[in-house]
Design a protein around this motif. Structure first.
Motif, PDB file in Angstrom:
ATOM      1  N   LEU A 241       7.533   9.258   0.990  1.00 46.99           N
ATOM      2  CA  LEU A 241       6.970   8.484  -0.015  1.00 46.99           C
ATOM      3  C   LEU A 241       6.788   7.121   0.842  1.00 46.99           C
ATOM      4  O   LEU A 241       7.644   6.115   1.327  1.00 46.99           O
ATOM      5  N   ARG A 242       5.513   6.573   1.333  1.00 49.82           N
ATOM      6  CA  ARG A 242       5.002   5.676   2.127  1.00 49.82           C
ATOM      7  C   ARG A 242       4.949   4.331   1.658  1.00 49.82           C
ATOM      8  O   ARG A 242       3.692   3.983   1.188  1.00 49.82           O
ATOM      9  N   THR A 243       5.576   3.345   2.444  1.00 52.33           N
ATOM     10  CA  THR A 243       5.272   1.940   1.630  1.00 52.33           C
ATOM     11  C   THR A 243       4.995   0.835   2.779  1.00 52.33           C
ATOM     12  O   THR A 243       5.864   0.995   3.805  1.00 52.33           O
ATOM     13  N   PHE A 244       3.557   0.515   2.889  1.00 51.23           N
ATOM     14  CA  PHE A 244       2.809   0.160   3.748  1.00 51.23           C
ATOM     15  C   PHE A 244       2.933  -1.620   3.467  1.00 51.23           C
ATOM     16  O   PHE A 244       2.101  -2.797   2.411  1.00 51.23           O
ATOM     17  N   ARG A 245       3.782  -2.771   3.391  1.00 55.65           N
ATOM     18  CA  ARG A 245       4.504  -4.281   3.041  1.00 55.65           C
ATOM     19  C   ARG A 245       3.606  -5.288   3.640  1.00 55.65           C
ATOM     20  O   ARG A 245       4.361  -4.874   4.880  1.00 55.65           O
ATOM     21  N   VAL A 246       2.783  -6.005   3.375  1.00 54.67           N
ATOM     22  CA  VAL A 246       2.638  -7.503   3.745  1.00 54.67           C
ATOM     23  C   VAL A 246       3.088  -8.349   3.780  1.00 54.67           C
ATOM     24  O   VAL A 246       3.417  -9.224   2.159  1.00 54.67           O
ATOM     25  N   VAL A 247       3.942  -9.171   3.476  1.00 54.30           N
ATOM     26  CA  VAL A 247       5.078 -10.632   3.151  1.00 54.30           C
ATOM     27  C   VAL A 247       4.474 -11.842   3.788  1.00 54.30           C
ATOM     28  O   VAL A 247       3.850 -11.798   4.972  1.00 54.30           O
ATOM     29  N   TYR A 248       3.278 -12.180   2.193  1.00 54.12           N
ATOM     30  CA  TYR A 248       3.062 -14.203   2.940  1.00 54.12           C
ATOM     31  C   TYR A 248       3.583 -14.989   2.774  1.00 54.12           C
ATOM     32  O   TYR A 248       4.550 -15.251   1.680  1.00 54.12           O
ATOM     33  N   SER A 249       2.902 -16.155   3.499  1.00 57.61           N
ATOM     34  CA  SER A 249       4.359 -16.922   3.211  1.00 57.61           C
ATOM     35  C   SER A 249       3.529 -18.443   2.588  1.00 57.61           C
ATOM     36  O   SER A 249       2.340 -17.624   2.174  1.00 57.61           O
ATOM     37  N   ASP A 250       4.025 -19.707   3.128  1.00 56.79           N
ATOM     38  CA  ASP A 250       2.822 -20.850   2.156  1.00 56.79           C
ATOM     39  C   ASP A 250       1.406 -20.516   3.447  1.00 56.79           C
ATOM     40  O   ASP A 250       1.692 -20.158   4.137  1.00 56.79           O
ATOM     41  N   ASP A 251       0.199 -20.594   2.566  1.00 57.97           N
ATOM     42  CA  ASP A 251      -0.728 -20.723   3.309  1.00 57.97           C
ATOM     43  C   ASP A 251      -0.969 -19.346   3.648  1.00 57.97           C
ATOM     44  O   ASP A 251      -2.308 -18.951   4.505  1.00 57.97           O
TER      45      ASP A 251
ATOM     46  N   LEU B 199       0.921  -1.126   0.103  1.00 62.18           N
ATOM     47  CA  LEU B 199      -0.396   0.343  -0.065  1.00 62.18           C
ATOM     48  C   LEU B 199       0.710   1.610   0.497  1.00 62.18           C
ATOM     49  O   LEU B 199       1.546   1.236   0.619  1.00 62.18           O
ATOM     50  N   VAL B 200       0.713   1.935  -1.161  1.00 63.14           N
ATOM     51  CA  VAL B 200       1.539   2.915  -1.088  1.00 63.14           C
ATOM     52  C   VAL B 200       1.066   4.269  -0.890  1.00 63.14           C
ATOM     53  O   VAL B 200      -0.158   4.622  -1.615  1.00 63.14           O
ATOM     54  N   SER B 201       1.596   5.518  -0.200  1.00 68.22           N
ATOM     55  CA  SER B 201       0.550   6.711  -0.026  1.00 68.22           C
ATOM     56  C   SER B 201       1.765   7.697   0.329  1.00 68.22           C
ATOM     57  O   SER B 201       2.686   7.286   0.241  1.00 68.22           O
ATOM     58  N   ALA B 202       1.551   9.001  -0.416  1.00 69.71           N
ATOM     59  CA  ALA B 202       2.363  10.633   0.291  1.00 69.71           C
ATOM     60  C   ALA B 202       1.283  10.563   1.752  1.00 69.71           C
ATOM     61  O   ALA B 202       0.637  10.804   1.871  1.00 69.71           O
TER      62      ALA B 202
END
Length: 220
Positions: free
Chosen positions: A186-196, A163-166
């Motif tokens: 410039l703000r990036t909110f990142r969620v990283v997912y693994s298996d399942d 999710l990218v926002s100013a």
């Protein structure tokens, strides 16, 4: 650049307005000027970053992908570890990590630099049960970065949502990134997912918005 007198004549603006505009350009690093000398335009400094290049684990013994990619592009890159510890994360982070009320996460914060200039403030959160007993809990850098370590523990990154926002910078972001006044991040909110679809990392990245752009490529 043209002289102040030429600029006031060309744009029909007052001297005070022209001086204010030049001050803003100097703060952004777009022009440089010294007393008794003309103001000159600096070379184009905006860098294009490709987030997808830095998500996958590295091969054994190789440095963190962000640093390796920067060096391949001719930039001198480095990272400084700022924070490591178990914390109660902000509500949006706790929700993304699917933590129970009052749950804690491991926080690892670092400042990335390019060519000696503050480039990005990175604040990452991890489920404590994944981090305990690993190098992630220690106040030291991890060879290859946390994606490589998590993959070795059986939690490879499979999907990433950004999710990218100013945003208006926080005081910490303003100081560490050495931002000019009245400019957003410039703000990036990142969620990283693994298996399942298990969330294994939430990272909040902050960049000076006037110096960077993000490049995303999509396939059908």
């Amino acid at each position: 650049m043209p002289s102040t007198l030429q600029l006031t004549t060309r744009f029909g603006a007052s001297n005070a307005t022209i001086q204010k505009a030049l001050k803003a350009l100097k703060e952004e690093g777009l022009v440089v000027g010294r007393a008794g000398a003309n103001v000159s335009v600096r070379p184009h400094r905006q860098r294009t970053m490709r987030p997808a290049d830095h998500i996958a684990p590295t091969a054994a013994g190789e440095p963190y992908r962000w640093i390796a990619d920067a060096e391949q592009r001719g930039w001198q890159a480095s990272s400084t570890l700022l924070h490591v510890g178990e914390v109660e994360p902000p509500p949006d982070v706790a929700s993304a990590l699917e933590l129970a009320d009052g749950g804690t996460a491991l926080l690892r914060g670092q400042l990335l630099t390019l060519d000696g200039e503050s480039a990005e403030l990175v604040t990452s959160y991890y489920p404590v049960e994944l981090a305990r007993g690993t190098a992630m809990m220690e106040r030291r850098k991890i060879r290859g970065g946390t994606p490589t370590l998590l993959a070795s523990l059986g939690y490879p990154p499979r999907q990433c949502v950004d999710l990218v926002s100013a945003r208006v910078p926080t005081q910490e972001q303003y100081e560490l990134l050495q931002l000019p006044s009245e400019l957003p991040i410039l703000r990036t909110f990142r969620v990283v997912y693994s298996d399942d679809e298990r969330p294994i990392e939430v990272t909040i990245m902050a960049k000076a918005a006037h110096l960077y752009e993000l490049r995303y490529a999509f396939g059908s």
